[in-house]
Design a protein around this motif. Structure first.
Motif, mmCIF file in Angstrom:
data_model
loop_
_atom_site.group_PDB
_atom_site.id
_atom_site.type_symbol
_atom_site.label_atom_id
_atom_site.label_comp_id
_atom_site.label_asym_id
_atom_site.label_seq_id
_atom_site.Cartn_x
_atom_site.Cartn_y
_atom_site.Cartn_z
ATOM 1 N N TYR A 1 101.099 89.642 -10.957
ATOM 2 C CA TYR A 1 100.263 90.585 -11.706
ATOM 3 C C TYR A 1 100.475 90.313 -13.183
ATOM 4 C CZ TYR A 1 98.599 95.273 -13.210
ATOM 5 O OH TYR A 1 97.933 96.325 -13.801
ATOM 6 N N GLY A 2 99.552 90.763 -14.018
ATOM 7 C CA GLY A 2 99.730 90.655 -15.459
ATOM 8 C C GLY A 2 98.704 89.772 -16.143
ATOM 9 N N HIS A 3 98.643 89.895 -17.444
ATOM 10 C CA HIS A 3 97.633 89.217 -18.271
ATOM 11 C C HIS A 3 97.622 87.710 -18.056
ATOM 12 C CE1 HIS A 3 95.147 88.299 -21.760
ATOM 13 N NE2 HIS A 3 96.075 87.449 -22.163
ATOM 14 N N GLN A 4 98.788 87.093 -17.951
ATOM 15 C CA GLN A 4 98.863 85.628 -17.864
ATOM 16 C C GLN A 4 98.371 85.086 -16.522
ATOM 17 O OE1 GLN A 4 99.018 85.133 -21.039
ATOM 18 N NE2 GLN A 4 100.614 83.591 -21.022
ATOM 19 N N THR A 5 98.141 85.969 -15.554
ATOM 20 C CA THR A 5 97.662 85.507 -14.237
ATOM 21 C C THR A 5 96.146 85.598 -14.105
ATOM 22 O OG1 THR A 5 97.801 87.685 -13.163
ATOM 23 C CG2 THR A 5 99.816 86.342 -13.218
ATOM 24 N N GLN A 6 95.460 86.051 -15.148
ATOM 25 C CA GLN A 6 94.027 86.347 -15.023
ATOM 26 C C GLN A 6 93.115 85.241 -15.541
ATOM 27 O OE1 GLN A 6 93.335 89.136 -13.254
ATOM 28 N NE2 GLN A 6 95.574 89.342 -13.171
ATOM 29 N N TYR A 7 93.674 84.118 -15.983
ATOM 30 C CA TYR A 7 92.832 83.023 -16.484
ATOM 31 C C TYR A 7 92.005 82.426 -15.351
ATOM 32 C CZ TYR A 7 96.016 83.252 -20.493
ATOM 33 O OH TYR A 7 96.742 83.676 -21.563
ATOM 34 N N ASN A 8 90.742 82.127 -15.652
ATOM 35 C CA ASN A 8 89.823 81.609 -14.635
ATOM 36 C C ASN A 8 90.199 80.212 -14.140
ATOM 37 O OD1 ASN A 8 88.221 83.916 -14.676
ATOM 38 N ND2 ASN A 8 86.918 83.143 -16.316
ATOM 39 N N PHE A 9 90.896 79.455 -14.961
ATOM 40 C CA PHE A 9 91.213 78.080 -14.576
ATOM 41 C C PHE A 9 92.384 77.987 -13.601
ATOM 42 C CE2 PHE A 9 93.631 78.860 -18.505
ATOM 43 C CZ PHE A 9 94.923 78.532 -18.100
ATOM 44 N N LEU A 10 93.091 79.086 -13.363
ATOM 45 C CA LEU A 10 94.262 79.033 -12.489
ATOM 46 C C LEU A 10 93.853 78.875 -11.024
ATOM 47 C CD1 LEU A 10 96.480 81.873 -14.022
ATOM 48 C CD2 LEU A 10 96.811 79.397 -14.258
ATOM 49 N N LYS A 11 94.638 78.078 -10.295
ATOM 50 C CA LYS A 11 94.461 77.909 -8.856
ATOM 51 C C LYS A 11 95.718 78.428 -8.172
ATOM 52 C CE LYS A 11 91.431 73.887 -9.315
ATOM 53 N NZ LYS A 11 91.213 72.452 -8.967
ATOM 54 N N PHE A 12 95.517 79.387 -7.265
ATOM 55 C CA PHE A 12 96.662 80.057 -6.659
ATOM 56 C C PHE A 12 96.984 79.443 -5.301
ATOM 57 C CE2 PHE A 12 95.102 82.938 -9.810
ATOM 58 C CZ PHE A 12 96.247 83.518 -10.327
ATOM 59 N N PRO A 13 98.222 78.981 -5.145
ATOM 60 C CA PRO A 13 98.641 78.446 -3.845
ATOM 61 C C PRO A 13 98.465 79.493 -2.742
ATOM 62 C CG PRO A 13 100.234 77.887 -5.551
ATOM 63 C CD PRO A 13 99.275 78.863 -6.162
ATOM 64 N N GLU A 14 98.468 79.020 -1.521
ATOM 65 C CA GLU A 14 98.146 79.877 -0.378
ATOM 66 C C GLU A 14 99.072 81.074 -0.239
ATOM 67 O OE1 GLU A 14 97.548 79.396 4.472
ATOM 68 O OE2 GLU A 14 97.636 77.625 3.182
ATOM 69 N N ASN A 15 100.342 80.920 -0.588
ATOM 70 C CA ASN A 15 101.287 82.018 -0.389
ATOM 71 C C ASN A 15 101.424 82.929 -1.612
ATOM 72 O OD1 ASN A 15 102.596 79.863 -1.737
ATOM 73 N ND2 ASN A 15 104.607 80.681 -1.182
ATOM 74 N N ILE A 16 100.582 82.719 -2.633
ATOM 75 C CA ILE A 16 100.600 83.582 -3.819
ATOM 76 C C ILE A 16 99.318 84.400 -3.866
ATOM 77 C CG2 ILE A 16 100.573 83.674 -6.335
ATOM 78 C CD1 ILE A 16 102.420 81.363 -6.453
ATOM 79 N N LYS A 17 99.479 85.715 -4.020
ATOM 80 C CA LYS A 17 98.332 86.607 -4.138
ATOM 81 C C LYS A 17 98.257 87.150 -5.558
ATOM 82 C CE LYS A 17 96.314 90.913 -2.352
ATOM 83 N NZ LYS A 17 94.956 90.353 -2.246
ATOM 84 N N LYS A 18 97.131 86.909 -6.234
ATOM 85 C CA LYS A 18 96.913 87.442 -7.573
ATOM 86 C C LYS A 18 96.433 88.882 -7.468
ATOM 87 C CE LYS A 18 93.104 86.862 -9.894
ATOM 88 N NZ LYS A 18 91.977 86.351 -10.717
ATOM 89 N N LEU A 19 97.025 89.762 -8.279
ATOM 90 C CA LEU A 19 96.626 91.161 -8.333
ATOM 91 C C LEU A 19 95.935 91.417 -9.663
ATOM 92 C CD1 LEU A 19 100.005 92.647 -7.081
ATOM 93 C CD2 LEU A 19 97.948 92.277 -5.702
#
Length: 293
Positions: free
Chosen positions: A262-280
């Motif tokens: 969670y948090g501001h640094q996780t909200q960039y559109n260019f990020l790709k989240f691995p399968e075991n990570i959930k972005k909130l």
């Protein structure tokens, strides 16, 4: 002295800039100042005034009547509104005014009211989060200083710690183990503390490792505690160009574990989240993720 543009007053008060100008001209609600280069601006007193005026107007007071009211009359009406259960905007505005004045007594009173009326969890969700969102606007426009941020952060942090300490640990058959931490360099702790509270309120086991945790120490704590879930908040660290590398490192190191970020640094559109990570994106998503089905 803080300087606000009319657009910043619009964002903070919810009153359109066009309407603010009309109120200035017709009712002298505000008295904008001018810089040496003749640019209009507003100060803290103007901000507090427009917050109060907008709240009274929203609650049915005609602007013509508000314009004739004396400051102590306006304060009395605002105080009465802030006592009304469910008047979240009035409570948010009261927190902003107390913060601008660095008035701890008023801030405590403004924070205690929604806690008593709504309960701790809903007070944080309905009042403190909207307040912090408005604080973000003030911070981005350079109208509050680090002293204001430290002032409110420490007072809210105290409330969170007391609420956490007051919980009775009674894990259930469905309880799971969560490890909560902030990465090295990250010091913004309020969201993680609230997550700690939410987990304990739902009878989960929590290992809370707080701020500024080196990755090697995270690995050692994980090996000892063996949680099913890891939770972290990236507000300012790692820096923008290092976030993807950090997420990949987390996912690889703890590949069998669900990781909530969670948090501001996780909200960039260019990020790709691995399968075991959930972005909130919202705290409500965290509540859904950790609440019993």
């Amino acid at each position: 002295m803080a300087h606000y543009s009319i657009k910043e007053l619009e964002h903070l008060s919810g009153i359109k800039a066009h309407t603010i100008r009309i109120w200035e001209q017709r009712y002298a609600i505000l008295s904008p100042k001018r810089t040496e280069t003749n640019i209009r601006f507003y100060d803290d007193a103007d901000l507090k005034n427009i917050l109060n005026v907008s709240l009274l107007n929203e609650r049915g007071f005609k602007i013509s009547k508000i314009a004739k009211m004396k400051p102590d009359q306006i304060s009395a009406e605002i105080m009465a509104l802030s006592e009304v259960p469910g008047d979240n905007q009035g409570q948010v505005n009261a927190l902003i005014a107390a913060m601008l004045d660095l008035n701890e007594e008023h801030f405590e009173k403004a924070l205690n009211k929604p806690i008593l009326q709504l309960g701790f969890e809903q007070a944080i969700l309905q009042v403190v989060y909207p307040f912090l969102s408005k604080i973000g606007i003030l911070w981005q426009t350079n109208n509050i200083c680090p002293a204001h941020e430290h002032f409110v952060s420490n007072l809210i942090r105290q409330k969170l710690i007391v609420a956490i300490d007051g919980q009775v640990l009674a894990p259930s058959a469905t309880s799971e183990k969560f490890l909560l931490y902030l990465p090295e360099g990250e010091l913004h702790e309020l969201a993680l503390l609230f997550m700690n509270y939410l987990l304990r309120a739902r009878k989960h086991h929590v290992l809370y490792l707080s701020q500024n945790l080196p990755f090697a120490d995270l690995v050692r704590a994980f090996e000892y505690y063996q949680p099913q879930h890891i939770v972290t908040v990236l507000t300012s660290f790692p820096e923008r160009d290092q976030v993807q590398h950090y997420l990949d490192k987390l996912a690889q190191q703890f590949h069998r574990t669900r990781i909530l970020v969670y948090g501001h640094q996780t909200q960039y559109n260019f990020l790709k989240f691995p399968e075991n990570i959930k972005k909130l994106q919202f705290i409500s998503e965290f509540i859904d993720a950790v609440s019993p089905a």
